[in-house]
Write a protein that holds these residues in place. Structure first.
Motif, PDB file in Angstrom:
ATOM      1  N   TYR A  39       0.837  -1.192   0.000  1.00  0.00           N
ATOM      2  CA  TYR A  39       0.000   0.000   0.000  1.00  0.00           C
ATOM      3  C   TYR A  39       0.874   1.245   0.000  1.00  0.00           C
ATOM      4  CZ  TYR A  39      -4.080  -2.749   0.920  1.00  0.00           C
ATOM      5  OH  TYR A  39      -5.108  -3.635   0.808  1.00  0.00           O
ATOM      6  N   SER A 106      -3.578   2.148  15.249  1.00  0.00           N
ATOM      7  CA  SER A 106      -3.653   1.242  14.104  1.00  0.00           C
ATOM      8  C   SER A 106      -5.081   0.742  13.903  1.00  0.00           C
ATOM      9  CB  SER A 106      -2.739   0.034  14.333  1.00  0.00           C
ATOM     10  OG  SER A 106      -3.241  -0.721  15.407  1.00  0.00           O
ATOM     11  N   ALA A 107      -5.327   0.270  12.690  1.00  0.00           N
ATOM     12  CA  ALA A 107      -6.634  -0.329  12.404  1.00  0.00           C
ATOM     13  C   ALA A 107      -6.820  -1.589  13.250  1.00  0.00           C
ATOM     14  CB  ALA A 107      -6.738  -0.668  10.928  1.00  0.00           C
ATOM     15  N   SER A 108      -5.709  -2.253  13.562  1.00  0.00           N
ATOM     16  CA  SER A 108      -5.792  -3.456  14.401  1.00  0.00           C
ATOM     17  C   SER A 108      -6.405  -3.114  15.744  1.00  0.00           C
ATOM     18  CB  SER A 108      -4.398  -4.049  14.640  1.00  0.00           C
ATOM     19  OG  SER A 108      -3.710  -4.202  13.440  1.00  0.00           O
ATOM     20  N   ASN A 151      -8.054  -8.902   7.034  1.00  0.00           N
ATOM     21  CA  ASN A 151      -6.672  -8.725   7.487  1.00  0.00           C
ATOM     22  C   ASN A 151      -6.411  -9.591   8.731  1.00  0.00           C
ATOM     23  OD1 ASN A 151      -4.573  -6.909   9.254  1.00  0.00           O
ATOM     24  ND2 ASN A 151      -4.200  -6.730   7.080  1.00  0.00           N
ATOM     25  N   CYS A 153      -5.315  -8.853  11.388  1.00  0.00           N
ATOM     26  CA  CYS A 153      -5.623  -8.180  12.660  1.00  0.00           C
ATOM     27  C   CYS A 153      -6.993  -8.604  13.183  1.00  0.00           C
ATOM     28  CB  CYS A 153      -5.534  -6.667  12.513  1.00  0.00           C
ATOM     29  SG  CYS A 153      -6.816  -5.922  11.508  1.00  0.00           S
ATOM     30  N   THR A 201     -14.884  -6.093   5.478  1.00  0.00           N
ATOM     31  CA  THR A 201     -13.742  -5.333   4.974  1.00  0.00           C
ATOM     32  C   THR A 201     -14.119  -4.612   3.692  1.00  0.00           C
ATOM     33  OG1 THR A 201     -12.351  -7.101   5.848  1.00  0.00           O
ATOM     34  CG2 THR A 201     -11.271  -5.493   4.418  1.00  0.00           C
ATOM     35  N   GLY A 203     -12.117  -3.118   0.926  1.00  0.00           N
ATOM     36  CA  GLY A 203     -10.739  -3.016   0.431  1.00  0.00           C
ATOM     37  C   GLY A 203      -9.857  -4.025   1.149  1.00  0.00           C
ATOM     38  N   THR A 205      -6.908  -6.695   2.093  1.00  0.00           N
ATOM     39  CA  THR A 205      -5.456  -6.532   1.982  1.00  0.00           C
ATOM     40  C   THR A 205      -4.915  -7.207   0.716  1.00  0.00           C
ATOM     41  OG1 THR A 205      -5.439  -6.611   4.374  1.00  0.00           O
ATOM     42  CG2 THR A 205      -3.312  -6.798   3.295  1.00  0.00           C
ATOM     43  N   ASP A 230     -13.980  -2.432   8.348  1.00  0.00           N
ATOM     44  CA  ASP A 230     -12.538  -2.178   8.253  1.00  0.00           C
ATOM     45  C   ASP A 230     -12.259  -1.665   6.840  1.00  0.00           C
ATOM     46  OD1 ASP A 230      -9.812  -2.168   8.095  1.00  0.00           O
ATOM     47  OD2 ASP A 230      -9.555  -4.339   8.324  1.00  0.00           O
ATOM     48  N   ALA A 232      -9.442   0.158   6.135  1.00  0.00           N
ATOM     49  CA  ALA A 232      -8.122   0.719   6.469  1.00  0.00           C
ATOM     50  C   ALA A 232      -7.507   1.439   5.270  1.00  0.00           C
ATOM     51  CB  ALA A 232      -7.206  -0.389   6.963  1.00  0.00           C
ATOM     52  N   ASN A 259      -7.490   4.218   7.721  1.00  0.00           N
ATOM     53  CA  ASN A 259      -6.147   4.670   8.085  1.00  0.00           C
ATOM     54  C   ASN A 259      -5.716   5.856   7.236  1.00  0.00           C
ATOM     55  OD1 ASN A 259      -5.850   2.656   9.935  1.00  0.00           O
ATOM     56  ND2 ASN A 259      -4.362   1.464   8.769  1.00  0.00           N
ATOM     57  N   HIS A 261      -3.060   7.112   7.501  1.00  0.00           N
ATOM     58  CA  HIS A 261      -1.625   6.882   7.234  1.00  0.00           C
ATOM     59  C   HIS A 261      -1.399   5.981   6.022  1.00  0.00           C
ATOM     60  CE1 HIS A 261      -1.716   3.413  10.431  1.00  0.00           C
ATOM     61  NE2 HIS A 261      -1.624   2.851   9.236  1.00  0.00           N
ATOM     62  N   LYS A 262      -2.466   5.494   5.415  1.00  0.00           N
ATOM     63  CA  LYS A 262      -2.245   4.704   4.205  1.00  0.00           C
ATOM     64  C   LYS A 262      -2.333   5.569   2.954  1.00  0.00           C
ATOM     65  CE  LYS A 262      -3.023  -0.117   5.154  1.00  0.00           C
ATOM     66  NZ  LYS A 262      -3.073  -0.256   6.611  1.00  0.00           N
TER      67      LYS A 262
END
Ligand code: PLP
Length: 392
Positions: A39, A106-108, A151, A153, A201, A203, A205, A230, A232, A259, A261-262
């Motif tokens: 990603y 985190s998404a986790s 994921n 997680c 989910t 999207g 992983t 999720d 993320a 996220n 951050h992604k």
């Protein structure tokens, strides 16, 4: 590297070359424009400045009063983001309801926090319906569901939250369907178990598949099963209205993670979690002590002590980097960036389609294109290895 820390301080002029010489060769430089695997990592200069400011200010937020601006900026920025994505109003702090958002590491963590809130909600409900049942026994009967494509997680959250987790088969497009979930839930109910939590989910992983949220939500809602979304990676795409059809059914979700951050130019770590009703997180996480007591209660007014919404106690000023990123880019530039990435992915997919050595694996979605070599697999099985001569 020496075996021991230096007795006397080293000088910057020695340290910086060591960073280049000793550390950088062992780093996958994800923010580099040459990095195209996995990603994207959305580093940006506003976000880096936000990190520097946060480190410089150095506040450690234990409760709201410690540094009210930290909490309040987070509340505001999370509402900005939820509006940017077109999320249902019940996730907004500014809405009259009991919902709201928080930045987690985190998404986790988001998946685990939601699982623990779901567990609390279900145990309370089942106990109310069956007052003579033992709460510890109820907990052993709870079951969570997700797809094999979710994921890792999600599985981890099941482990950490001591809840049986079923990873259900996905369809040929990598999606979890409502009928598959409904069958699994029915089987468990027949065994005397209590379905509690589902993670859909948006999207995935592996291939960026989108579980059928509407169908899943329609299974969960009447049975009072907590539905966590999720998103993320893909969540950032919802900044563009044309991708929001991919989250159809989101109004049926109890919680939602993505996220920044992604794909939204915020530095790692920055994961956002929204809940429809914060009461269940508070029930699951709140521990009060006289030395931590806040003047205003989060239960009556919206005055979050975020330590009661997450695993940790002290927290960083993470909203700064998101605030700077949103202010210095603006929504339109973030939309342009997502659209540009999607168009690059489509361009790349077209190159792959025209190349006889490769084939596209699954349907390209958003910025992700999965492709593979066309290899004569019988050769691999025969020899245990293959050379480039075997490529078609
Ligand atoms: N969910 C999905 C769909 C992901 O793709 C990932 C990571 O790639 C995660 C969750 C885990 O995210 P984090 O590293 O923030 O825990």
């Amino acid at each position: 590297m020496p075996d021991e820390a230096p007795q006397k301080p080293d000088h910057w002029s020695q340290i910086i070359p060591d960073v280049e010489r000793l550390l950088m060769p062992g780093i996958t430089h994800v923010p580099s424009p040459m990095f195209n695997a996995y990603y994207p990592a959305g580093y940006s200069y506003p976000s880096i400045v936000g990190e520097i400011l946060s480190a410089g200010i150095g506040c450690v937020v234990l409760n709201r009063e410690t540094s009210p601006a930290c909490t309040e900026l987070e509340v505001i920025v999370l509402d900005w983001l939820a509006k940017m994505f077109g999320l249902p109003r019940h996730f907004l702090a500014s809405d009259d309801g009991p919902g709201g958002g928080i930045i987690q590491q985190s998404a986790s963590e988001g998946v685990l926090v939601a699982l623990l809130a779901a567990k609390m909600r279900t145990v309370k409900r089942v106990k109310m319906e069956n007052p003579d049942w033992d709460e510890d026994i109820i907990k052993t009967k709870l079951v969570a569901y997700s797809s094999v494509e979710s994921n890792l997680c999600v599985e981890k959250a099941g482990k950490l939250g001591s809840m049986t987790l079923r990873l259900l088969p996905a369809d040929q497009d990598g999606r979890l369907r409502g009928a598959e979930l409904a069958r699994a839930i029915l089987r468990d109910k027949h065994r005397g178990l209590i379905p509690c939590y589902v993670v859909a989910t948006l999207g995935t992983t592996g291939t960026c598949a989108f579980d059928c949220l509407q169908e899943i939500g329609q299974v969960c809602q009447p049975q009072r099963i907590w539905l966590h979304v999720d998103a993320a990676y893909a969540g950032a795409a919802f900044v563009c209205p044309e991708y929001r059809h991919l989250m159809e059914g989101v109004e049926l979700a109890d919680s939602f993670t993505m996220n920044p951050h992604k794909w939204l130019l915020a530095n790692f770590d920055c994961s956002t979690l929204w809940v429809k009703d914060r009461k269940y997180i508070l029930d699951a996480f709140s521990i009060e002590r006289p030395y931590m007591k806040s003047v205003e209660s989060d239960r009556e007014n919206y005055a979050p002590d975020f330590r009661n919404w997450e695993i940790g106690l002290g927290r960083r000023f993470r909203s700064l980097k998101l605030w700077l990123t949103l202010r210095l880019y603006g929504v339109a530039a973030l939309q342009d960036r997502v659209r540009h990435h999607v168009s690059l992915a489509q361009r790349f997919a077209n190159h792959v389609r025209l190349d006889p050595r490769f084939e596209i694996y699954k349907r390209p979605q958003l910025g992700l294109v999965c492709f593979k070599l066309k290899v004569d697999e019988t050769l691999i099985f025969r020899t245990g290895r293959y050379s480039t001569n075997n490529l078609t």
